[in-house]
Design an enzyme around this catalytic site. Structure first.
Site, PDB file in Angstrom:
ATOM      1  CB  CYS A 110     -13.461 -72.494 128.815  1.00  0.00           C
ATOM      2  SG  CYS A 110     -14.327 -74.052 129.092  1.00  0.00           S
ATOM      3  CG  ASP A 164     -24.132 -91.813 125.662  1.00  0.00           C
ATOM      4  OD1 ASP A 164     -24.688 -92.915 125.555  1.00  0.00           O
ATOM      5  OD2 ASP A 164     -23.253 -91.593 126.514  1.00  0.00           O
ATOM      6  CB  CYS A 200      -9.338 -80.023 131.215  1.00  0.00           C
ATOM      7  SG  CYS A 200      -9.644 -78.888 129.832  1.00  0.00           S
TER       8      CYS A 200
END
Length: 321
Positions: free
Chosen positions: A191, A137, A197
């Protein structure tokens, strides 16, 4: 002739994924460059995110090469995407400060990079003329978008990648290659209408589904903020977090299932990270920091930042019997 080439591609693609599994990666998948129309939408979404300043001080997020893997590897045709599970069923001891789970074990950048390079060398043995590049990353690549494209999972509303059986507790990496490989189907978002979240974030950093404003994110401020003091709104919401934050992942229903635990030696927690106390951190000098965090991704947080974060953090109350 075309059928013969396709057969070769199929055999190499499957062998490459088996080789990745031998390195402990699961899930694994392959995408073809330039990707599907959804990948192009992800690229446009990145630009909108940047235009709104959601990257805060992370100027590297605007690197032009992030938009096209062929700028990272000339002639790149395919992407091998890999996931590495870091979930361990452990909790910090009562009254201790919290560290994000990804930081409990060995530095995942090194772990994933070393394993990808071994896979790349194997690929060179199979195809001596091919080119490849290992990417973690820190590389300017739309890593989660390419992982989604390769079928590893979907990008959740908290911007983390979610696998239907493994949840979101995984780090990802990619191997770019000039070799044309067979693509796996992209992942489909599951989702639905869930907003767990978004609702749980104490600073409302998830401004809307899939859009995280780093300027409001506890993880950004504890890891990347180089100011002497944390902003007041961050201090007020910090709770017991001293290095990163897992709140949006902790509340995700996909992480409430029976998840496979990592038995990878590199992903096992350092015991002291589960018993970390405010007073201890505030006495750290450079030598203690060096000794404790050798080989850890948490070295990104310098000694003075640990002391700053600890000063602002408030341990969760110790349960009473």
């Amino acid at each position: 002739m075309q059928g013969h080439v396709t057969d070769q591609q199929t055999r190499l693609s499957e062998a490459l994924k088996r080789r990745a599994a031998e390195e402990g990666f699961n899930p694994v998948g392959i995408a073809r460059i330039p990707g599907s129309p959804r990948l192009q939408l992800r690229t446009k979404a990145l630009q909108r995110w940047l235009d709104h300043g959601h990257q805060a001080d992370m100027a590297w997020m605007a690197a032009p090469r992030r938009r096209d893997p062929r700028l990272l590897l000339d002639g790149a045709n395919s992407v091998l995407a890999v996931g590495l599970n870091y979930y361990v069923d452990a909790q910090p001891s009562p009254g201790s400060l919290k560290v994000a789970r990804y930081g409990w074990g060995r530095d995942y950048h090194r772990v994933v990079d070393q394993r990808l390079r071994r896979i790349g060398r194997w690929l060179s043995e199979q195809r001596p003329d091919c080119g490849w590049r290992a990417c973690v990353d820190a590389t300017p690549l739309l890593d989660k978008a390419w992982a989604e494209e390769a079928g590893l999972g979907w990008i959740g509303k908290h911007s983390n990648l979610i696998h239907p059986e493994r949840g979101s507790w995984m780090v990802i990496g990619h191997l770019l290659t000039t070799e044309p490989l067979n693509a796996d189907p992209p992942a489909r978002s599951l989702c639905g209408r869930c907003s767990a979240c978004i609702d749980a974030c104490p600073t409302h950093a998830i401004r809307e589904p899939f859009v995280v404003d780093a300027r409001r994110c506890l993880a950004f401020h504890t890891i990347e903020n180089r100011e002497d003091d944390l902003p007041e709104n961050i201090r007020a919401a910090l709770g017991s977090w001293v290095a990163g934050c897992d709140i949006c992942q902790d509340v995700c229903p996909w992480n409430h299932r029976s998840l496979p635990q990592s038995n990878d030696p590199d992903m096992q927690p350092r015991p002291w990270l589960l018993n970390l106390h405010k007073e201890e951190i505030q006495t750290w000098d450079d030598s203690v920091w060096e000794q404790k965090l050798r080989g850890s991704a948490l070295r990104r947080i310098k000694p003075w930042m640990w002391r700053r974060n600890a000063a602002a953090a408030q341990p969760d109350p110790t349960p009473t019997l």
